[in-house]
Motif scaffolding. Structure first.
Motif, PDB file in Angstrom:
ATOM      1  N   LEU A  14      11.465 -10.388   2.251  1.00 44.70           N
ATOM      2  CA  LEU A  14      10.494  -9.939   1.257  1.00 44.70           C
ATOM      3  C   LEU A  14       9.075 -10.190   1.739  1.00 44.70           C
ATOM      4  O   LEU A  14       8.144  -9.477   1.367  1.00 44.70           O
ATOM      5  CB  LEU A  14      10.711 -10.672  -0.062  1.00 44.70           C
ATOM      6  N   VAL A  15       8.890 -11.209   2.566  1.00 42.56           N
ATOM      7  CA  VAL A  15       7.542 -11.626   2.943  1.00 42.56           C
ATOM      8  C   VAL A  15       7.061 -10.961   4.241  1.00 42.56           C
ATOM      9  O   VAL A  15       5.962 -10.422   4.296  1.00 42.56           O
ATOM     10  CB  VAL A  15       7.497 -13.169   3.079  1.00 42.56           C
ATOM     11  N   GLY A  16       7.908 -10.992   5.276  1.00 50.44           N
ATOM     12  CA  GLY A  16       7.508 -10.460   6.577  1.00 50.44           C
ATOM     13  C   GLY A  16       6.988  -9.031   6.525  1.00 50.44           C
ATOM     14  O   GLY A  16       5.882  -8.745   7.013  1.00 50.44           O
ATOM     15  N   PRO A  17       7.751  -8.099   5.936  1.00 56.19           N
ATOM     16  CA  PRO A  17       7.292  -6.711   5.905  1.00 56.19           C
ATOM     17  C   PRO A  17       5.951  -6.557   5.189  1.00 56.19           C
ATOM     18  O   PRO A  17       5.140  -5.702   5.559  1.00 56.19           O
ATOM     19  CB  PRO A  17       8.404  -5.981   5.146  1.00 56.19           C
ATOM     20  N   VAL A  18       5.702  -7.393   4.186  1.00 52.75           N
ATOM     21  CA  VAL A  18       4.435  -7.307   3.458  1.00 52.75           C
ATOM     22  C   VAL A  18       3.271  -7.617   4.405  1.00 52.75           C
ATOM     23  O   VAL A  18       2.260  -6.914   4.440  1.00 52.75           O
ATOM     24  CB  VAL A  18       4.443  -8.285   2.269  1.00 52.75           C
ATOM     25  N   LEU A  19       3.427  -8.671   5.210  1.00 48.64           N
ATOM     26  CA  LEU A  19       2.349  -9.061   6.125  1.00 48.64           C
ATOM     27  C   LEU A  19       2.179  -8.023   7.234  1.00 48.64           C
ATOM     28  O   LEU A  19       1.068  -7.761   7.696  1.00 48.64           O
ATOM     29  CB  LEU A  19       2.638 -10.441   6.724  1.00 48.64           C
ATOM     30  N   ALA A  65       4.926  -3.207  -1.073  1.00 46.86           N
ATOM     31  CA  ALA A  65       3.624  -3.667  -0.589  1.00 46.86           C
ATOM     32  C   ALA A  65       2.726  -2.486  -0.238  1.00 46.86           C
ATOM     33  O   ALA A  65       1.507  -2.546  -0.411  1.00 46.86           O
ATOM     34  CB  ALA A  65       3.804  -4.560   0.635  1.00 46.86           C
ATOM     35  N   LEU A  66       3.334  -1.416   0.261  1.00 48.76           N
ATOM     36  CA  LEU A  66       2.537  -0.258   0.669  1.00 48.76           C
ATOM     37  C   LEU A  66       2.031   0.535  -0.523  1.00 48.76           C
ATOM     38  O   LEU A  66       1.060   1.274  -0.420  1.00 48.76           O
ATOM     39  CB  LEU A  66       3.392   0.665   1.556  1.00 48.76           C
ATOM     40  N   SER A  67       2.725   0.377  -1.672  1.00 50.01           N
ATOM     41  CA  SER A  67       2.368   1.222  -2.803  1.00 50.01           C
ATOM     42  C   SER A  67       1.094   0.747  -3.503  1.00 50.01           C
ATOM     43  O   SER A  67       0.538   1.473  -4.310  1.00 50.01           O
ATOM     44  CB  SER A  67       3.526   1.288  -3.793  1.00 50.01           C
ATOM     45  N   ILE A  68       0.621  -0.458  -3.202  1.00 49.33           N
ATOM     46  CA  ILE A  68      -0.626  -0.888  -3.860  1.00 49.33           C
ATOM     47  C   ILE A  68      -1.836  -0.432  -3.041  1.00 49.33           C
ATOM     48  O   ILE A  68      -1.717  -0.123  -1.865  1.00 49.33           O
ATOM     49  CB  ILE A  68      -0.675  -2.420  -4.107  1.00 49.33           C
ATOM     50  N   ASP A  69      -2.990  -0.386  -3.689  1.00 52.64           N
ATOM     51  CA  ASP A  69      -4.208   0.075  -3.030  1.00 52.64           C
ATOM     52  C   ASP A  69      -4.486  -0.766  -1.789  1.00 52.64           C
ATOM     53  O   ASP A  69      -4.335  -1.984  -1.795  1.00 52.64           O
ATOM     54  CB  ASP A  69      -5.370  -0.045  -4.011  1.00 52.64           C
ATOM     55  N   ARG A  70      -4.913  -0.091  -0.725  1.00 53.09           N
ATOM     56  CA  ARG A  70      -5.076  -0.774   0.540  1.00 53.09           C
ATOM     57  C   ARG A  70      -6.214  -1.796   0.505  1.00 53.09           C
ATOM     58  O   ARG A  70      -6.147  -2.846   1.148  1.00 53.09           O
ATOM     59  CB  ARG A  70      -5.336   0.264   1.633  1.00 53.09           C
ATOM     60  N   GLY A  71      -7.246  -1.483  -0.245  1.00 52.01           N
ATOM     61  CA  GLY A  71      -8.362  -2.420  -0.394  1.00 52.01           C
ATOM     62  C   GLY A  71      -7.888  -3.702  -1.057  1.00 52.01           C
ATOM     63  O   GLY A  71      -8.207  -4.818  -0.615  1.00 52.01           O
ATOM     64  N   ILE A  72      -7.090  -3.538  -2.122  1.00 48.03           N
ATOM     65  CA  ILE A  72      -6.562  -4.714  -2.822  1.00 48.03           C
ATOM     66  C   ILE A  72      -5.649  -5.502  -1.882  1.00 48.03           C
ATOM     67  O   ILE A  72      -5.691  -6.732  -1.836  1.00 48.03           O
ATOM     68  CB  ILE A  72      -5.801  -4.281  -4.102  1.00 48.03           C
ATOM     69  N   TYR A  73      -4.848  -4.769  -1.091  1.00 49.04           N
ATOM     70  CA  TYR A  73      -3.939  -5.428  -0.137  1.00 49.04           C
ATOM     71  C   TYR A  73      -4.716  -6.368   0.783  1.00 49.04           C
ATOM     72  O   TYR A  73      -4.343  -7.533   0.961  1.00 49.04           O
ATOM     73  CB  TYR A  73      -3.175  -4.365   0.666  1.00 49.04           C
ATOM     74  N   PHE A  74      -5.817  -5.864   1.362  1.00 52.53           N
ATOM     75  CA  PHE A  74      -6.567  -6.713   2.299  1.00 52.53           C
ATOM     76  C   PHE A  74      -7.302  -7.837   1.573  1.00 52.53           C
ATOM     77  O   PHE A  74      -7.420  -8.943   2.094  1.00 52.53           O
ATOM     78  CB  PHE A  74      -7.505  -5.876   3.166  1.00 52.53           C
ATOM     79  N   ALA A  75      -7.795  -7.566   0.373  1.00 55.10           N
ATOM     80  CA  ALA A  75      -8.478  -8.628  -0.377  1.00 55.10           C
ATOM     81  C   ALA A  75      -7.506  -9.771  -0.684  1.00 55.10           C
ATOM     82  O   ALA A  75      -7.873 -10.939  -0.677  1.00 55.10           O
ATOM     83  CB  ALA A  75      -9.047  -8.066  -1.676  1.00 55.10           C
ATOM     84  N   MET A  76      -6.235  -9.414  -0.956  1.00 52.66           N
ATOM     85  CA  MET A  76      -5.257 -10.449  -1.278  1.00 52.66           C
ATOM     86  C   MET A  76      -4.792 -11.205  -0.044  1.00 52.66           C
ATOM     87  O   MET A  76      -4.454 -12.380  -0.121  1.00 52.66           O
ATOM     88  CB  MET A  76      -4.013  -9.826  -1.942  1.00 52.66           C
TER      89      MET A  76
END
Lengths: 71, 761
Positions: B141-146, B422-433
């Motif tokens: 669950l974690v690796g692919p997100v990173l 993880a890909l379905s959320i906004d990319r800007g939010i992804y990097f901010a998180m």
């Protein structure tokens, strides 16, 4: 009616699967094994444990022989 | 007898005495009949496999070639499932036929060592669920997100192709080889096949790797719970819930596992809802809004107590809850993704794949993608599970393909779904998180400035996007919530709220996901500490015999304390790291896991060589070579790279030089104390990298040596248990084939009395 029977059968298999995966049928399996031994005339090494004794024994064995969970 | 042709070559215990029909009924199908069925291509079969291939091919074209403005998530799911089906039907069958060579006339340990407890033949479908629940945890669950920072395509290809050619092969072979050896553990097999040096190196490597993996999993939970009163309350409540369940099963209704699991699940949901209320109160804000260091200490203390408490009180009930949640939530997420079919606007391959300057995890695609995503594609840790409980429960030899290979494909599907979430959320939010607090300053303004400064096309982050999302998921802030778990939780809540409840339910789904991950991780921390403690006691016992006795309290407590101190130190280092924590430590997690895979595959290679199957050695040598190249080059980069962002010692030197020059701040470290912490941390991380890579190289070299020796000597020594005649029958796969159906019907028609008698022999 056939549909109802089908649904009932489906629900039973789901319940059977979940119980199996959670390990709820462990005692039944233990008793079956014990009976099979007896049927064959093989002398049982230990007397049959009661349900309560069996579950205690099971967690005690886990204490003595831990298994990892994956990451 | 036709079955004679399937006997394994080169074994000293040539099982020619085995009968296919020991009594009235056959215990194995005729191999020629099985083969004929496989080769018989009826029009229906051809149509089905053509459709699967076409759909799979189309999905890959949509993902890899078309690459429109957006890509629909359903193509990920189709590409994955179709490739898995083809890999399972053709590649695993190939491995079965040429390497594994199962023989259903041979009894499995569950039959010949049957004791009704540890060794008990278990229905293949139940055992599949059991094995899957044991291998799938927070890792996939974690690796692919990173890894999503590199774009969607590299991760997707690695997860899907990697599992078919590497991960599932490892799990299948280890499971089968361990089963043929009465359920022996990986460590014992390493000693048998590789000798004292290789075996000892494998054992030490396993222990060190275990410590690192537990530490980094604990770091993921710490990051998810820091500054989150809601999360602390609901995850904290799992402890009293588990204690209650444990006592219920012990004293009130022993064995009623399903019943108490449902009660526990209801209480868990109540704890999540209650957490939302508590978080809103002053009391919650005062006592449960904890910083990372406090939470890390909490987990360390918890880990010690949990590992010395009896299993029935905390670990066993937590296990039931975690299994229940795992199967339920993964099924729910699969249904949601298929129904909602989110559109994904992340580029196929991002700029960070090439530049290696990604803020989430540093490093270029090769080799760092392959260590960031370990679980889901190739996970060495599975070798410990596949050589643990599962081989002792298998009914028939031919079932190992379904359980070992098939189980790993299932975990890979979980990794694909995590990637999609993880890909379905906004990319800007992804990097901010996912950018460390060192980069964002931990504030909304800082995060917006940092993410927009990355210059990513199509990314335009505004402060309100971050504050709105934080409000929706019921958190104070979502800036720099690194570790992958919070991102996955946002993704899951984003998908689930479209199916159930809308925006107002997002905070519930977010905390549901956090709870779900924390539950696995805390179980893994507890169980990992226990296993590590036993390994340590076993080793210490060689010098101080008293330690061998694992029920000797002072010894058990001391060994537990040592193991907790070891992972606790790494955890605290990660939590207080001025460079961020996850981005410096996560590569160590992946490298550790893949090195364990290399060790497991090295053992498999030696076994295959000793069986004389040199023509098919490439099936094992290919994934072993790849894992070795990836992990050794990643380790070398971590040790020797002169880029401070990548090399631990380069970073160490940069900060030491700055300190020597009398500077009072350097890079992201604001003061001398922080600079000294970086010097210390990078030294520890660098030394750990060296230890890992040296141990892995020793194991791989001894395996190559064993392989070459087997080739020269044509040796036929085997470490397998003697073949025992099987008396029972069961089908091999999930669905019965027509010949299996016929035989099963004959067995079903057998009178019960007779069945018991056969079993009892």
């Amino acid at each position: 009616m056939a549909l109802l029977a089908g649904v009932r059968k489906g629900a039973r298999s789901v319940a059977w699967f979940f119980k199996g995966v959670l390990g709820e049928d462990a005692y039944e399996k233990y008793v079956a094994h014990h009976e099979a031994d007896a049927a064959c005339g093989t002398r049982a090494e230990h007397p049959l444990m009661t349900e309560r004794e069996f579950w205690r024994d099971q967690t005690d064995r886990q204490d003595a022989n831990p298994q990892g969970r994956c990451c | 007898m036709g079955a004679a042709s399937s006997t394994s070559e080169g074994t000293t215990h040539e099982p020619t005495a085995l009968k296919r029909v020991p009594h009235d009924l056959a215990v194995a199908l005729n191999p020629e009949e099985l083969d004929a069925h496989d080769r018989q291509w009826t029009p229906v079969k051809i149509a089905i496999w053509s459709a699967i291939s076409l759909l799979g091919g189309l999905s890959w074209v949509m993902l890899a070639v078309v690459r429109g403005e957006t890509v629909n998530a359903i193509w990920f799911v189709f590409a994955a499932i179709c490739t898995y089906l083809i890999g399972y039907r053709f590649y695993s069958k190939f491995i079965e036929k040429h390497i594994v060579r199962p023989d259903d006339r041979r009894a499995t340990p569950a039959e010949y060592k049957a004791d009704g407890k540890d060794f008990a033949a278990t229905d293949r479908r139940v055992l599949f669920g059991h094995h899957f629940a044991a291998i799938a945890g927070a890792g996939p669950l974690v690796g692919p997100v990173l890894a999503a920072q590199m774009g969607y395509l590299p991760g997707t290809i690695w997860i899907i192709v990697g599992v078919v050619l590497a991960g599932a092969v490892q799990d299948y072979l280890i499971l089968h080889f361990s089963m043929r050896r009465g359920g022996r553990s990986l460590g014992q097999m390493a000693r048998d096949e590789l000798g004292v040096i290789g075996g000892t190196a494998a054992l030490i490597a396993t222990l060190v790797i275990m410590v690192i993996i537990v530490a980094i999993l604990a770091l993921v939970v710490t990051n998810a719970l820091a500054e989150s009163p809601w999360g602390v309350f609901s995850v904290g409540m799992t402890i009293p819930i588990a204690l209650f369940m444990g006592c219920y099963l012990r004293f009130f209704r022993p064995g009623k596992i399903t019943e108490i699991s449902i009660i526990g699940f209801v209480l868990l949901i109540a704890a999540i809802v209650g957490g939302g209320m508590v978080a809103g109160t002053d009391w919650g804000q005062t006592y449960l809004l904890l910083d990372k260091v406090t939470i890390a200490w909490g987990i360390i203390i918890y880990g010690f107590i949990a590992a010395i408490l009896p299993v029935w009180l905390l670990l066993a009930p937590r296990d039931y809850l975690s299994t229940f949640m795992k199967i339920g939530t993964i099924g729910m997420l699969a249904v949601a993704i298929v129904i909602i079919r989110p559109e994904i606007s992340v580029p196929a391959v991002s700029e960070f794949a090439v530049s290696g300057t990604g803020p989430v995890v540093a490093g270029t695609l090769f080799p760092f993608l392959f260590v960031t995503i370990a679980c889901g594609a190739l996970s060495g840790f599975h070798a410990l599970i596949a050589s643990g409980t599962t081989p002792k429960l298998i009914q028939k030899e031919r079932q190992t393909r379904f359980i070992g290979y098939g189980g790993m494909l299932m975990e890979s599907l979980v990794a694909i779904m995590a990637l999609v979430a993880a890909l379905s959320i906004d990319r800007g939010i992804y990097f901010a998180m996912n950018a460390s607090p060192a980069l964002t300053g931990g504030t909304v303004q800082g995060a917006v400035a940092f993410v927009n400064s990355l210059g990513l096309t199509g990314v335009n982050l505004t402060p309100s996007m971050l504050t709105d999302m934080a409000t929706n998921v019921g958190e104070e802030s979502i800036v720099s919530r690194t570790g992958g778990a919070p991102t996955l939780a946002v993704g899951l809540s984003h998908i689930m709220q479209q199916l159930v409840g809308g925006t107002s339910m997002m905070s519930f789904w977010y905390h549901f996901a956090i709870m779900f991950e924390a539950l696995f991780i805390l179980t893994a921390v507890d169980a990992g500490t226990r296993v590590a403690r036993f390994m340590l006691q076993d080793s210490l016992g060689n010098f101080f015999p008293k330690f061998k006795n694992t029920s000797w309290r002072p010894g058990a407590w001391a060994a537990t304390a040592i193991m907790v101190a070891a992972w606790g130190a790494v955890l605290l280092m990660g939590v207080t790291d001025p460079l961020g924590g996850i981005n410096t430590l996560f590569p160590l997690f992946g490298i550790a896991n893949q090195l364990l895979a290399a060790i497991a595959l090295a053992v498999c290679m030696a076994i295959v060589a000793k069986r004389g199957l040199f023509k098919y050695l490439w099936v094992v040598a290919l994934p072993l070579g790849f894992a070795a190249v990836v992990t050794i080059s990643a380790s070398f980069l971590k040790i020797f790279s002169t880029t401070p962002g990548i090399g631990y010692f380069a970073q160490n030197r940069a900060f030491s030089d700055a300190l020597a020059a009398g500077e009072t701040s350097f890079g992201t470290a604001p003061n001398v104390l922080a600079m000294e912490a970086v010097v210390r941390n990078t030294m520890v991380q660098g030394v750990l990298s060296i230890v890992f890579v040296v141990l892995a190289i020793i194991v791989i070299l001894t395996a190559i040596q064993a392989t070459v020796r087997a080739y020269r000597n044509h040796s036929s020594a085997t470490s397998e248990d003697d073949a025992v005649q099987s008396q029972i029958y069961a089908p091999a796969g999930f669905i019965m084939t027509p010949p299996e159906k016929v035989l099963q019907a004959e067995w079903d028609a057998l009178p019960v009395q007779k069945k018991i008698k056969i079993k009892g022999h």
